[in-house]
Design an enzyme around this catalytic site. Sequence first.
Site, mmCIF file in Angstrom:
data_model
loop_
_atom_site.group_PDB
_atom_site.id
_atom_site.type_symbol
_atom_site.label_atom_id
_atom_site.label_comp_id
_atom_site.label_asym_id
_atom_site.label_seq_id
_atom_site.Cartn_x
_atom_site.Cartn_y
_atom_site.Cartn_z
ATOM 1 N N GLY A 257 0.778 -1.212 0.178
ATOM 2 C CA GLY A 257 -0.081 0.018 -0.051
ATOM 3 C C GLY A 257 0.851 1.276 -0.135
ATOM 4 N N LYS A 258 2.160 1.250 0.166
ATOM 5 C CA LYS A 258 2.976 2.374 0.131
ATOM 6 C C LYS A 258 3.285 2.853 -1.157
ATOM 7 C CE LYS A 258 3.152 3.290 4.566
ATOM 8 N NZ LYS A 258 1.775 3.917 4.717
ATOM 9 N N ARG A 259 2.842 2.128 -2.197
ATOM 10 C CA ARG A 259 3.583 2.692 -3.484
ATOM 11 C C ARG A 259 2.247 2.831 -4.304
ATOM 12 N NH1 ARG A 259 7.870 -1.971 -4.255
ATOM 13 N NH2 ARG A 259 8.521 -2.022 -2.070
#
Length: 500
Positions: A257-259
Site C-alpha cells: 500500500g505504500k506505493r
Amino acid sequence: MTASNTVRVRFPPSPTGLLHVGGLRSALFNWLFARHHGGAFVLRIEDTDRARYCPEALPDLLDSLRWMGLDWDEGPDIGGEYGPYFQSERLDLYKQHARQLVDEGSAYYCFCSPERLAQVRQEQMKRKEDPRYDRLCRDLDPAVASDRVAHGEPAVVRLKMPLTGQTTFHDLIRGDITVENSTQDDAVLLKTDGFPTYHLANVVDDHLMEITHIMRAQEWIPTAPRHVQLYQALGWQMPAIAHLPVVLAPSGRGKVGKRKQVIAGGRALPVHVRDFRAAGYLPEAMFNFLALVGWSYDGHTEFMTRKEIIDRFSIERINPAPAAFDYDKLDHFNGVYIRQLSPDDLTDRLMPILEQAGIDADREMMRRIIPLIQERLKRLVDVPGLVDFFFVEELPDYDPALLVPKKMSAAETRPLLTEARTLLAKITPFVSDSLERSLRALAEARGVKAGQFFTPIRVAVCGRTVAPPLFGTLEVLGREQVLGRVDLALDKIASLAAHS
Ligand code: GLU
C-alpha cells in the site's frame, strides 16, 4: 444473540488517497466477520487530517467497496443510529472528551511551540535517543494551564501516560502484547486547531458506535498501548482487537500500500483497487483471492464461493505472519473465474473494455468470439489486443515476411496459400469443423506440416502470428472477409517473392 452483544465492526479509512488493495483486504476481513456473525459492518470516514485530505478519496472508496460487493450497514451516505459517520462532523464529541480527560487528570494542556518540539527532537536524535516529547508541560499547575487556555493561548491536549509499570492488551491473532510504559510518549489527543488526532477520535468513536471488534492493520500495533490507557481513563471497556498481517509487495520488500504501483518482472502492476478494476480483474476473483491473503480455511482449499468464505471465516485462522500479494496467483484466480462465466456474461463485461480501447465491436460477433478466447484469458484488459482484428474492415499493415513459415521461402509459400484460397472459396458449410478437416487434408496431400501450412492463413486473416484458434476465427470472420484478407496477403507475398 441479543442486541447488546451483536457483533459490530468498522472500516474507518482516512480519505487521504485512493484505496489500495491492503485497505481493501482490511475492509474485506471486517465485512466477512460481520456477515459471518450476522452483525453490522460500519463505514466511518476518519477525515480529521485536513492537510492530507483528498477529495477524490471518498467516491473512490465507495466505488471500490461496491465493486467488490462489500455493503455497509451504516455509513456516510446512508446514515445510521450512531452517526454522523464523518469524524469532521463529530468535533464537539472529541473536544468534550478531551476536556473530561484534562479535568480528571488523565491528560494535560501542552503549550510547547512546534519550534521547541523540533529542537527537543533534534537534541534527542543527537544523543541517539528515541524522539519523544520531553513532558515539559506535564507538571504545569492544571489551574494555571486552564487559565492560559481560557485566555486564548494555543495548546494541544496530551495523554498522560503512566511513567512506570506496563500496559498489556490481548490481540486475538497475536496473543498478549506488553510494553513498558517508560518507553511510551505522551501522545497528542487534540490539536491546536481543535481537531482530534487519530487516537482520540478512534477511541471515542469505537466506543460510542458500540464497536465490539477492531480489526486493523498491523502497523497500528504501537498505538494500542495508548489506546488501552485512553479506554481506562475514560472508564470504558475496550473492544476486542486484532492486528491483521501486512500485505507485502511481490518482491517481499515493503508494503504493497505504500506505493503507487509495483514493478515486478518488468511489469507495472496495479496497487489501487480502481486500477485492478480497470485492468479487468473480476470482483469475484479478487474477493476469493484477497480472502486468502492472510487467512485460510484449512491451509489448502483455494476456490470457495462468497457464501462459503462467509460461513468459514474466523479470526482464529488469520495468520499473523506478513502475507505476500502474489500477482501471478491473482491472474490464475482471475482466469478460473473468467472460465466460469457464461459467454453472455463475459461478453457483457468485455463490451465496455472494447469500447474504451476504441474498438467498435459488434456484440453478436463478440459473443461468437468468446469460445475462442475464454479458455486462455487471464485479464479482461488483454482482450482488445486479442480480438481487434475481427472488427476492422481492413487489417492494419503488417510485415509480409510474417506470412512465410519457418524453413520455407516466399516462393514456396505462395502456391500453398493460393491453393488454400481456392479451397476456402468452396468449403461448405463455412464452419470450424469442415474448415479444419479440409485444410488439414490439403496440407497432408502437399506433404507440408500443418503448422507451416496454417501460418500464412493465420497471418493473412489476423495480421499476426499469435492469435485465437484458427478455424473458429475463420468461421466467425466469414468467407467473404477471409477471402478478401487472403487476396491481400497473396499480393504481399507476390511482391515478396518477386524481390527475393
Ligand atoms: N483511519 C485509520 C486508517 O486509515 C484507521 C485505522 C483503524 O483504526 O482501523 O488507517
